[in-house]
Design a protein around this motif. Sequence first.
Motif, mmCIF file in Angstrom:
data_model
loop_
_atom_site.group_PDB
_atom_site.id
_atom_site.type_symbol
_atom_site.label_atom_id
_atom_site.label_comp_id
_atom_site.label_asym_id
_atom_site.label_seq_id
_atom_site.Cartn_x
_atom_site.Cartn_y
_atom_site.Cartn_z
ATOM 1 N N THR A 153 0.920 5.847 -0.800
ATOM 2 C CA THR A 153 0.344 7.131 -1.206
ATOM 3 C C THR A 153 1.447 7.919 -1.880
ATOM 4 O OG1 THR A 153 0.786 7.950 1.052
ATOM 5 C CG2 THR A 153 -1.468 7.262 0.545
ATOM 6 N N ALA A 170 -4.838 5.875 -9.131
ATOM 7 C CA ALA A 170 -5.214 4.558 -9.651
ATOM 8 C C ALA A 170 -5.813 4.675 -11.052
ATOM 9 C CB ALA A 170 -6.199 3.880 -8.706
ATOM 10 N N VAL A 191 -3.304 3.560 -2.391
ATOM 11 C CA VAL A 191 -3.271 2.764 -3.615
ATOM 12 C C VAL A 191 -2.619 1.434 -3.250
ATOM 13 C CG1 VAL A 191 -2.287 2.533 -5.925
ATOM 14 C CG2 VAL A 191 -3.172 4.736 -5.150
ATOM 15 N N PRO A 251 -5.484 9.106 -3.997
ATOM 16 C CA PRO A 251 -5.325 7.693 -4.369
ATOM 17 C C PRO A 251 -6.223 7.250 -5.520
ATOM 18 C CG PRO A 251 -5.268 7.904 -1.998
ATOM 19 C CD PRO A 251 -5.619 9.267 -2.531
ATOM 20 N N ALA A 309 -7.770 1.401 -5.248
ATOM 21 C CA ALA A 309 -7.531 2.567 -4.396
ATOM 22 C C ALA A 309 -8.682 2.742 -3.425
ATOM 23 C CB ALA A 309 -7.384 3.815 -5.247
ATOM 24 N N SER A 357 0.840 -1.201 0.000
ATOM 25 C CA SER A 357 0.000 0.000 0.000
ATOM 26 C C SER A 357 0.874 1.249 0.000
ATOM 27 C CB SER A 357 -0.908 0.012 1.231
ATOM 28 O OG SER A 357 -2.100 -0.724 0.995
#
Length: 454
Positions: free
Chosen positions: A381, A391, A424, A387, A404, A379
């Motif tokens: 950012t 994506a 994301v 996010p 996301a 995961s």
Amino acid sequence: MDNAATSWPKPPGVEEAMLLYLREEGGNPGRSGHRLSLAASRRIFQVRLALAEFLGVKDPARIIFTQNATEALSLALIGSLNPQDRVLSTAIEHNAVSRTLSFLRSCGVDVEIISVSPRGSLDVTGLESALKRKKTKMVVVNWASNVAGWTIDLDEVSGLVKRYGALLLVDAAQGLGHLPLLLSDRIDDRIDMLAASGHKGLLGPQGTGFLYLGPSSNPRPLIYGGTGSASSSDEQPGFLPDKYESGTLNGPGIAGLGAGLGTLLKEGVIEVARKEACLAATLAKGLMEIPGVKLHGAWSEEKRVLSWLPQHGAEVRMPASKNPVTPADDGTAAESSGGVVNARTPLAGTDVGDGRTPVTTRAPVLGVPGIPDAVAVVSMTLEGWDPAQLAFELDRRYGIMVRAGLHCSPWAHRTLGTFPTGTVRFSPGLYTTPDEIETVVSAVKELAIERKGG
């Protein structure tokens, strides 16, 4: 890059098994005595038996087919808990658990949440204190986080829960098939109920899942109706699996699940776990070097990342199996290569150090020994990017498909500190290639430079 949502692509044998079922085994299982119905019943039994063998379950009737892990969790929770009962859970649960607990709380069930640290450590001391403080009917835990990749030590938790006489329910949707289940004894003696999806780590199609019921578990059914058995009675059958399988099963999906499981067994769960960990580590290492990127969860820890990078000159092995693999047609299960690992029987090619966890391997995959303690969920950012927008651009410009947002797990994001915007999430799988990892890193780097005006 969205295998945490559903594995894709599926092994070639999955589609073929589903088509074979529709062409040659497409009767209604358990409903008639003609050849198609009997063929369908045999296929359902073979897959049930294969799952039981995979988990080390003595009685295959204790594998209850469901449409997904969410249904399995609802059956376990709603079917087992009554007003005034007490249930403990953790602060990283998926909505499949958290929303069900919210409903049960409104029905008078006492719900208490045990904290998890921002680095993913379950407060085991807090769990034991809660178990000591008041009689508890059930503890439900998420084995592997679909947001952060963290895992919990199920053997430690199960020993603690058993000591205080509570039932243990495991949400294995994100862990089963991606990691071996390390237990110090048979699953029948450690875990009371385990819910899993068929379309993620087990490589089957969507619309499949199951609930394992241990000898101490006897939930009420969620659905009542025809089972093809005891048809003269108005009462629901009391025997397994019929008690919980009213209505026609998803025969084509279950056949595909059997083929997916067969592929997983051929590849080996430990081999798959190591491969996916190396891909996740390579991805995390590349993302870490991009200005503006912040990683969240298990793969933000540099020590873990460095320990799973492929050694110099090693290549990530791609799956060998390209042909259909299904449970044996004679009704016997496919040979298991490591679903549940019982440390009393060491893994082939391993030296067992502490009596439970294999710690060294004589022929390590990719030059990396051991077994991962996290699933391949990365995961992140990126500074300057929402996010969801990030994506969208990854898909539109580069064909990189990710998820996301909050990932149906707001509790986990609150624990991570990424609520309410989320992250994301990249989740490589069995068929992800190193070249695809490089493409992801290059794409994120380009987007980071673009947003900085560079």
